[in-house]
Scaffold this motif. Sequence first.
Motif, PDB file in Angstrom:
ATOM      1  N   PRO A 138       6.562   2.908   5.221  1.00 38.97           N
ATOM      2  CA  PRO A 138       6.670   2.241   3.927  1.00 38.97           C
ATOM      3  C   PRO A 138       7.232   0.832   4.089  1.00 38.97           C
ATOM      4  N   ALA A 197       1.098  11.971   3.299  1.00 38.67           N
ATOM      5  CA  ALA A 197       1.353  11.433   4.626  1.00 38.67           C
ATOM      6  C   ALA A 197       2.755  11.836   5.059  1.00 38.67           C
ATOM      7  N   ASN A 208       5.886  10.476   5.715  1.00 35.69           N
ATOM      8  CA  ASN A 208       6.662   9.270   5.494  1.00 35.69           C
ATOM      9  C   ASN A 208       7.840   9.256   6.467  1.00 35.69           C
ATOM     10  N   THR A 218       5.546  -4.138   5.836  1.00 37.50           N
ATOM     11  CA  THR A 218       6.050  -3.230   6.867  1.00 37.50           C
ATOM     12  C   THR A 218       6.106  -3.958   8.193  1.00 37.50           C
ATOM     13  N   TYR A 273       3.106   7.478   7.612  1.00 37.59           N
ATOM     14  CA  TYR A 273       3.234   6.326   6.714  1.00 37.59           C
ATOM     15  C   TYR A 273       4.523   5.575   7.015  1.00 37.59           C
ATOM     16  N   GLU A 291      -0.111   4.253   9.473  1.00 38.28           N
ATOM     17  CA  GLU A 291      -0.428   3.203   8.513  1.00 38.28           C
ATOM     18  C   GLU A 291       0.840   2.665   7.869  1.00 38.28           C
ATOM     19  N   GLY A 292       0.844   1.368   7.652  1.00 33.49           N
ATOM     20  CA  GLY A 292       1.943   0.738   6.951  1.00 33.49           C
ATOM     21  C   GLY A 292       1.559   0.338   5.541  1.00 33.49           C
ATOM     22  N   ALA A 293       2.477  -0.365   4.887  1.00 31.26           N
ATOM     23  CA  ALA A 293       2.253  -0.806   3.509  1.00 31.26           C
ATOM     24  C   ALA A 293       1.590  -2.166   3.447  1.00 31.26           C
ATOM     25  N   ARG A 345       0.850  -1.178   0.000  1.00 30.53           N
ATOM     26  CA  ARG A 345       0.000   0.000   0.000  1.00 30.53           C
ATOM     27  C   ARG A 345       0.897   1.242   0.000  1.00 30.53           C
ATOM     28  N   VAL A 346       0.467   2.275  -0.697  1.00 31.61           N
ATOM     29  CA  VAL A 346       1.245   3.507  -0.793  1.00 31.61           C
ATOM     30  C   VAL A 346       0.369   4.676  -0.355  1.00 31.61           C
ATOM     31  N   LEU A 347       0.870   5.487   0.583  1.00 33.05           N
ATOM     32  CA  LEU A 347       0.217   6.726   0.985  1.00 33.05           C
ATOM     33  C   LEU A 347       1.101   7.885   0.542  1.00 33.05           C
ATOM     34  N   THR A 348       0.571   8.748  -0.291  1.00 36.62           N
ATOM     35  CA  THR A 348       1.358   9.871  -0.804  1.00 36.62           C
ATOM     36  C   THR A 348       1.204  11.116   0.059  1.00 36.62           C
TER      37      THR A 348
END
Length: 663
Positions: A279, A242, A244, A304, A277, A297-299, A237-240
């Motif tokens: 990653p 966020a 990081n 993660t 996030y 949140e993780g990936a 999963r990718v959060l942009t």
Amino acid sequence: MSSPRRAGRVIVTAVLLSGLVAAPAHASPTPTPVTRAGIDPALTAGRGADVPFLEQEAERAATSGTVIGPSRDAYTLPAEASGRSAVSLAPGQWVEFTLPRAADAITVRYSIPDAPGGGGITAPLTVTVNGRDARTMTLTSEYSWLYNQYPFTNDPGADLLHPDWWITECGCVPAATTPAPVITKPFRPSHFYDEQRLRLDRVYRAGDRVRLTAPTGTRAAWTVIDLLDSELAGPPRVLTRAANVLAFGADPTGRRDAAPAIERAIAFARKVRVPVYLPPGTFQVNRHIIVDDVTIEGAGTWHTIVKGRQVALDPPAPDGSVHTGVGFYGADGGSRNVRLAHFAIEGDVRERIDTDQVNGVGGAMSDSVIEHLHIRHTKVGLWFDGPMTRMRVLNNMIVDQIADGLNFHTGVTDSVVRNNVVRNSGDDALAMWSETTANARNVIDRNTVQTPVLANGIAVYGGTDNTVSGNLVADPIREGSALHAGSRFGAEPFAGTLRFTGNTTVRAGTFELNWRVGLGALWLYALESDIDSGVRASGNHFLDSTYNAVMLVSDWPVKDLYSISDVVVSDTRVDGTGTSVISARVAGSLTVTDVDARNVGAVGVNNCGSFGFPPSGSEFTILDGGGNDGGWLAPWMLPNTITCDDRPPVVPPPPPSPWGGQR
């Protein structure tokens, strides 16, 4: 949660042999069956967690090894296996599973020997698919193998931790017995199994064959394989939008401490109102991360991992902890609006120290969500100390805990635990403990619990208007059962209505060491106060109960003080009991309505009351609400005929089978 009481290569041989069944090498011509809790999934439809993986039992797979079990004798490897059987591999032997659907990730539940002096060993396991693509999985027993009495030890050679406690092995208090009894060491070995996950090199198709081989060079004299879970891990999963953690200096290789960087990311995320996030990577965290009003949140749990070492504290912390370790905790005074999701937490807890705060998630968090986490090797997966309200614990995998899987402790209200899997907990898998302040209006719903080593699958200790519904609970092993309500451990009295609704139990009911009797799949226990506010057990299925389906009991010293009444069991199916359908060892009353039972090992009702045996009949009354089929409830038993035989011969029932129609 258990009441206070709890093995090297030489010692485990005898443990392994218990329940061993010779099985010739074979290559199964049919695919490995898919099971849930070790039985046909059709028998558990609509109950338990909806999970992304498929479970396959090793004893049903092709193997050159030896099937151990079935057996339910505590302190043996078969008894702690899912389905109560497993496969033992000598060096060079294998077990092979046929994938039921496409998968690129597997989880293996296994056991290998302890080191002779305790502390565990590591050993390789070779994984091939279709005879190619060999990978090595490193197994360990460093987090397994506990011994002795509560709170247990890692030392197989230890003397009794509590020589002043009564023990069933000699039927005595050793310190008060002359001559002193000889206690076999290691004493009461347990907690044999662990799990290991492995990402495969690519996606394999249904019908491909996953072979697990104990290589000839392994230092493990034997490798026991219990089951294989297979699934599609999917992309990260990718959060942009966020914070990081890499931007704040976190090391994703696990070599450097990432805790300060994660805390900087949390501070920034709270200020600008974005999630944190994590990653793909492994992030080293060796202490508590305090969370309040933040989302982390993780990936994904396969991508993660937040992993830490257990760290000794000198001096101990004010709360009594002598260690710390990886964990996400609420702030002092309680946190709000926390969300933790989509990552794994891997601890380093190898012994049970009850004062230690080394849980995966802890503290108090109101109006919060914990979801899609994979938690293992912590003391308790999630231990919440109230007061707190409106917590949701959803879709998590909690495995290989030294103590509980989850515990709502003191003043937790209006909260939900749903669609989680708890496997191999060292104490109650899911618990609500109303110590000092009542837990109220909570729901434990649609979870799957397997192989709690000690105590119960789902336990409720006091509280008000709580509900346990739609769960699947299988294979409790020692001193507990699948579903439990107890006035114990200083809990606030029960109030309102406690509901057990639409649950399925499988191979439940253990041997109680002190009483030397078998427990029911549903076990009600009045130890410190009456249970009389109303218990409603409806729509439950009790499958292959080791002893009885429902047990109501008080302890002997308080049998004339406390009773259990206002209990209704209705719309229930009992498919197989080793002894009875109902066992009453307490004063009080029970109404049964539409309870169908078959394959009952002994008499339908074991009614001892409170053991006064008055001429007027038992102190426990059973009322017939009608619709009870199967001949288990004969008219002559009602309302209070004494039918007391606590220890009849146990008659193992046939395996559960479909029952016409659905309830």
